[in-house]
Every structure is written in C-alpha cells, then in structure tokens.
Design a protein around this motif. Sequence first.
Motif, PDB file in Angstrom:
ATOM      1  N   ASN A  14       0.842  -1.190   0.000  1.00  0.00           N
ATOM      2  CA  ASN A  14       0.000   0.000   0.000  1.00  0.00           C
ATOM      3  C   ASN A  14       0.881   1.245   0.000  1.00  0.00           C
ATOM      4  O   ASN A  14       2.070   1.181   0.304  1.00  0.00           O
ATOM      5  CB  ASN A  14      -1.010  -0.008   1.156  1.00  0.00           C
ATOM      6  CG  ASN A  14      -0.392   0.220   2.500  1.00  0.00           C
ATOM      7  OD1 ASN A  14       0.198   1.267   2.750  1.00  0.00           O
ATOM      8  ND2 ASN A  14      -0.520  -0.756   3.391  1.00  0.00           N
ATOM      9  N   ARG A  64     -11.022   3.381   5.200  1.00  0.00           N
ATOM     10  CA  ARG A  64      -9.919   2.979   4.333  1.00  0.00           C
ATOM     11  C   ARG A  64      -9.926   3.894   3.116  1.00  0.00           C
ATOM     12  O   ARG A  64     -10.975   4.323   2.656  1.00  0.00           O
ATOM     13  CB  ARG A  64     -10.080   1.532   3.887  1.00  0.00           C
ATOM     14  CG  ARG A  64      -9.972   0.525   5.023  1.00  0.00           C
ATOM     15  CD  ARG A  64     -10.319  -0.868   4.524  1.00  0.00           C
ATOM     16  NE  ARG A  64     -10.071  -1.883   5.524  1.00  0.00           N
ATOM     17  CZ  ARG A  64     -10.969  -2.291   6.413  1.00  0.00           C
ATOM     18  NH1 ARG A  64     -12.172  -1.754   6.427  1.00  0.00           N
ATOM     19  NH2 ARG A  64     -10.663  -3.238   7.279  1.00  0.00           N
ATOM     20  N   ASN A  68      -4.795   4.048  -1.564  1.00  0.00           N
ATOM     21  CA  ASN A  68      -3.630   3.407  -0.966  1.00  0.00           C
ATOM     22  C   ASN A  68      -3.335   2.031  -1.533  1.00  0.00           C
ATOM     23  O   ASN A  68      -2.245   1.509  -1.328  1.00  0.00           O
ATOM     24  CB  ASN A  68      -3.794   3.302   0.550  1.00  0.00           C
ATOM     25  CG  ASN A  68      -3.596   4.635   1.221  1.00  0.00           C
ATOM     26  OD1 ASN A  68      -2.918   5.509   0.693  1.00  0.00           O
ATOM     27  ND2 ASN A  68      -4.194   4.806   2.377  1.00  0.00           N
ATOM     28  N   ILE A  69      -4.274   1.431  -2.239  1.00  0.00           N
ATOM     29  CA  ILE A  69      -4.029   0.080  -2.750  1.00  0.00           C
ATOM     30  C   ILE A  69      -3.488   0.070  -4.187  1.00  0.00           C
ATOM     31  O   ILE A  69      -3.312  -0.994  -4.772  1.00  0.00           O
ATOM     32  CB  ILE A  69      -5.279  -0.816  -2.603  1.00  0.00           C
ATOM     33  CG1 ILE A  69      -6.462  -0.308  -3.404  1.00  0.00           C
ATOM     34  CG2 ILE A  69      -5.644  -0.955  -1.144  1.00  0.00           C
ATOM     35  CD1 ILE A  69      -7.702  -1.199  -3.281  1.00  0.00           C
ATOM     36  N   THR A  72      -0.442  -2.363  -5.024  1.00  0.00           N
ATOM     37  CA  THR A  72      -0.841  -3.753  -5.252  1.00  0.00           C
ATOM     38  C   THR A  72      -1.494  -3.892  -6.621  1.00  0.00           C
ATOM     39  O   THR A  72      -1.212  -4.839  -7.368  1.00  0.00           O
ATOM     40  CB  THR A  72      -1.802  -4.236  -4.143  1.00  0.00           C
ATOM     41  OG1 THR A  72      -1.084  -4.277  -2.908  1.00  0.00           O
ATOM     42  CG2 THR A  72      -2.357  -5.619  -4.444  1.00  0.00           C
TER      43      THR A  72
END
Length: 117
Positions: A14, A64, A68-69, A72
């Motif tokens: 992340n 969340r 941020n992902i 990935t």
Amino acid sequence: MTVLTFDWPRPPLNANQRLHWAQKAKLTRTIRETVEGTARRAFMDPFEHVTVQLTWVVTDKRRRDSDNIYPTFKAMCDGLVDAGIVPDDIPAYMDKRAPLIRHEPGGKARLELEVTA
C-alpha cells in the motif's frame, strides 16, 4: 468478465508503507507471480485489450482509502502482462479502473481482480 479472487485479507502493498526496497521488491514479485499463475489458469488466449478493476472486499467498516491500494493494483496488472493476457499495461492494451473497497459483513476479506475483454 472474469473475476480472479485472491485470499489476501488486505493488499500486500500500500502507498503508506515505508518498506526497504528489497522487501518491497520481494512483495511485488510475489504479487506478480501469483497473479500470473492465476491468470494463466483462467485465460486460454491473449486479448487485444482488457479493462481491469481491483476490489478489496472488507468485513468491517473501518475507514480505508482506496488510493492506498494502487501499488498492489500495479503489481497485479504487471502479473497479467507476465501471463501474456495483453502485451503491455499501457492504455492501448489495458484500461485501469480506480480500485474499490466493498463492505461485506460476515463475509471473507479478499481481493478481487475483475478482467473484462
């Protein structure tokens, strides 16, 4: 549309992590290899163009940030290229939709990579 499911309860990489470059490279390689193997089993032939979207399925309502992902998601797209699904992950071959976070109470946390040809 095909949904590739990964039993990761959270994205391995992340944007907020402060990893040593070697640790980050190892995680990136693991993601790419896992997606490559899964994609090779799911798709028989390559495509001229695909649209992909990553969904992180969560079981609680903690806050969340879906931005941020992206690390990935990037590694997963590279894994699709490694599998030969498309020649490259540039816009001419792959449209990348913004990642989503979906709440499923009582479900199992996981990552889902939707691939549409």
